[in-house]
Design a protein around this motif. Structure first.
Motif, PDB file in Angstrom:
ATOM      1  N   GLU A  47       0.829  -1.214   0.000  1.00 47.33           N
ATOM      2  CA  GLU A  47       0.000   0.000   0.000  1.00 47.33           C
ATOM      3  C   GLU A  47       0.865   1.267   0.000  1.00 47.33           C
ATOM      4  N   LEU A  48       2.079   1.147   0.564  1.00 51.09           N
ATOM      5  CA  LEU A  48       2.979   2.306   0.611  1.00 51.09           C
ATOM      6  C   LEU A  48       3.688   2.407  -0.738  1.00 51.09           C
ATOM      7  N   LYS A  49       3.011   3.109  -1.673  1.00 53.13           N
ATOM      8  CA  LYS A  49       3.460   3.107  -3.067  1.00 53.13           C
ATOM      9  C   LYS A  49       4.871   3.647  -3.238  1.00 53.13           C
ATOM     10  N   GLN A  50       5.273   4.568  -2.329  1.00 53.93           N
ATOM     11  CA  GLN A  50       6.594   5.175  -2.543  1.00 53.93           C
ATOM     12  C   GLN A  50       7.739   4.185  -2.284  1.00 53.93           C
ATOM     13  N   LEU A 101       5.249  12.295  -8.887  1.00 56.48           N
ATOM     14  CA  LEU A 101       4.625  13.482  -8.308  1.00 56.48           C
ATOM     15  C   LEU A 101       4.670  14.688  -9.257  1.00 56.48           C
ATOM     16  N   PHE A 102       5.796  14.864  -9.960  1.00 58.09           N
ATOM     17  CA  PHE A 102       5.981  16.071 -10.768  1.00 58.09           C
ATOM     18  C   PHE A 102       5.885  15.768 -12.263  1.00 58.09           C
ATOM     19  N   PRO A 103       5.604  16.803 -13.074  1.00 56.44           N
ATOM     20  CA  PRO A 103       5.588  16.626 -14.529  1.00 56.44           C
ATOM     21  C   PRO A 103       6.915  16.058 -15.032  1.00 56.44           C
ATOM     22  N   LYS A 104       6.874  15.467 -16.211  1.00 56.98           N
ATOM     23  CA  LYS A 104       8.050  14.847 -16.856  1.00 56.98           C
ATOM     24  C   LYS A 104       8.583  13.674 -16.020  1.00 56.98           C
ATOM     25  N   GLU A 105       7.682  13.049 -15.253  1.00 64.86           N
ATOM     26  CA  GLU A 105       8.038  11.861 -14.467  1.00 64.86           C
ATOM     27  C   GLU A 105       9.187  12.105 -13.494  1.00 64.86           C
ATOM     28  N   VAL A 160       8.987  11.580  -6.395  1.00 64.68           N
ATOM     29  CA  VAL A 160       8.684  10.265  -5.821  1.00 64.68           C
ATOM     30  C   VAL A 160       7.494   9.642  -6.542  1.00 64.68           C
ATOM     31  N   SER A 161       7.398   8.324  -6.433  1.00 62.08           N
ATOM     32  CA  SER A 161       6.219   7.619  -6.933  1.00 62.08           C
ATOM     33  C   SER A 161       5.068   7.860  -5.977  1.00 62.08           C
ATOM     34  N   THR A 162       3.924   8.211  -6.524  1.00 61.00           N
ATOM     35  CA  THR A 162       2.698   8.300  -5.721  1.00 61.00           C
ATOM     36  C   THR A 162       1.854   7.113  -6.157  1.00 61.00           C
ATOM     37  N   GLY A 163       0.734   6.871  -5.485  1.00 60.08           N
ATOM     38  CA  GLY A 163      -0.185   5.863  -6.023  1.00 60.08           C
ATOM     39  C   GLY A 163      -0.534   6.259  -7.436  1.00 60.08           C
ATOM     40  N   GLU A 164      -0.733   7.560  -7.655  1.00 59.76           N
ATOM     41  CA  GLU A 164      -1.199   8.035  -8.948  1.00 59.76           C
ATOM     42  C   GLU A 164      -1.425   9.546  -8.902  1.00 59.76           C
ATOM     43  N   MET A 165      -1.076  10.238  -9.999  1.00 53.18           N
ATOM     44  CA  MET A 165      -1.363  11.677 -10.117  1.00 53.18           C
ATOM     45  C   MET A 165      -2.421  11.975 -11.175  1.00 53.18           C
ATOM     46  N   MET A 190      -6.054  16.843  -7.897  1.00 56.40           N
ATOM     47  CA  MET A 190      -5.600  18.075  -7.253  1.00 56.40           C
ATOM     48  C   MET A 190      -5.352  17.709  -5.793  1.00 56.40           C
ATOM     49  N   VAL A 191      -4.110  17.874  -5.358  1.00 59.87           N
ATOM     50  CA  VAL A 191      -3.727  17.424  -4.016  1.00 59.87           C
ATOM     51  C   VAL A 191      -3.159  18.592  -3.203  1.00 59.87           C
TER      52      VAL A 191
END
Length: 429
Positions: free
Chosen positions: A147-150, A216-220, A223-228, A324-325
């Protein structure tokens, strides 16, 4: 049964993720009750739908019970056996998702090509293995900790040096509490998900093709999130579906699965390599799917759970969605959440709510306030005949919203322009 009939829907949610679907089902004229298991998420949905403290007291009231997460398979089977109409997993599909090794064995059993991977119980043995077999690898936690995607780490170094560094860092911070994990050889290509709804007997067409944006940020970057955010389209046929999920049709029928199942793959000129199953709604996948479905979502879920065969009436072209987070997303930090984000108001410049999907929110006197503790405020969707149209619609809607301290990816859907050419040339579109 025709639409226009009011039904009683009971949503059972692990983290409050299915609020948008529950709220949409209510707006479609049904009665809705929602239960959330996770304590810090209890306030989610307050003021949007009726919340209940103990779902079992309401199961006789419900015409249909919807589970939004993995891990309820056994309960789903018991409820079905007692005559209830249930949208959700089975013990088998839970295991497909939660036990990576089982998932891999099942893929092999169903004659699906897989990427070699190896399971480890401790960090040192994994480090020794990489030193003996230098290559680029992916670290994949197994069991609950996934569950801890990061913690999922995709290496870039051809000799695996970056993966060794991360394993050493995990050893310091986690010690023996990390549990089992897999090392999977990294395959280069396009990451793509194929998913479909299953009615207990067969897959319901069309199938859904999704491209996720996890960083998390544009251009990949970051950190990895579950999803942006994700982009997607519906398709009558898919070579990727044929060589993966389709092969599970008779097994899923035997297990009386009635729900949604997804498999993500890396594809390239050499073939289709499945990575893992998600045997439940995908988040935010289901909300973006809803944006592309012409019929009421509640009615559709009822028909699937009831074992009916039909074709989903979907929009042509593309559907796209962006989260939007607010702080501390994607991290877990109570203090930051309370300081910057708790009870922040979602403000609409123009009172238009189309394509706006409430996530971890409560509704107080018509104001949408952020609650929960992860900092996911909204999902905003757009649809269009071309990917550019869908992007324009979606980002137009985003610009109508003010959420203090919020951030989001500005490039959702951009992957498509480069990757569609590759998929085309490999004959996978």
């Amino acid at each position: 049964m025709e639409s226009g009939i009011k039904r009683n829907f009971l949503f059972i949610s692990r983290w409050g993720e299915s609020l948008d679907i529950a709220y949409a089902t209510l707006l479609e004229g049904n009665l809705v009750k929602m239960f959330i298991e996770d304590k810090p998420s209890k306030e989610i949905g307050f003021g949007f739908v009726t919340k209940v403290k103990d779902w079992k007291k309401h199961k006789d009231w419900a015409d249909i019970i919807i589970f939004d997460y993995t891990g309820y398979g056994k309960i789903c089977q018991q409820l079905r056996a007692s005559g209830k109409i249930v949208f959700g997993g089975s013990e088998y599909t839970d295991q497909l998702e939660l036990d990576r090794n089982f998932g891999h064995d099942e893929l092999q059993k169903h004659k699906v090509k897989i990427i070699p991977s190896k399971e480890f119980q401790n960090f040192q043995s994994a480090i020794t293995y990489i030193e003996k077999h230098p290559d680029s690898y992916v670290i994949k936690p197994c069991g609950e900790i996934q569950e801890l995607k990061q913690l999922l780490f995709v290496g870039n170094d051809d000799e695996g040096k970056d993966v060794i560094r991360v394993l050493k860092a995990y050893e310091k911070s986690w010690g023996n509490n990390f549990g089992n994990f897999q090392l999977q050889r990294k395959v280069k290509g396009v990451e793509i998900s194929v998913s479909a709804f299953f009615n207990g007997k067969e897959f319901i067409k069309p199938v859904n093709i999704t491209f996720e944006h996890k960083k998390l940020f544009p251009k990949e970057l970051g950190v990895s999130t579950g999803e942006m955010g994700s982009s997607m389209f519906w398709s009558k046929e898919s070579p990727i579906f044929k060589s993966t999920l389709q092969k599970f049709e008779s097994t899923l029928a035997k297990k009386d699965f009635r729900g949604h199942i997804d498999i993500n793959c890396i594809v390239n000129g050499h073939g289709i390599f499945p990575l893992e199953f998600t045997s439940r709604f995908g988040f935010p996948q289901i909300f973006i799917q809803r944006a592309g479905i012409h019929e009421p979502i509640g009615n559709m879920l009822y028909k699937i759970a009831n074992g009916e065969n039909f074709t989903i009436n979907v929009k042509k072209g593309f559907q796209i969605g962006v989260f939007m987070v607010v702080p501390p997303f994607p991290f877990d930090d109570k203090k930051t959440f309370e300081l910057f984000s708790k009870d922040s108001v979602v403000i609409f410049k123009k009172e238009v709510k189309e394509g706006i999907h409430p996530m971890h929110l409560k509704n107080i006197n018509g104001e949408w306030l952020i609650t929960g503790n992860t900092g996911i405020a909204l999902l905003v969707t757009g649809t269009g005949i071309t990917m550019r149209d869908a992007q324009k619609t979606m980002y137009g809607r985003v610009s109508n919203i003010i959420v203090n301290n919020s951030y989001y990816r500005t490039d959702i859907g951009d992957r498509w322009f480069d990757e569609s050419d590759k998929l085309m040339s490999w004959g996978l579109l």
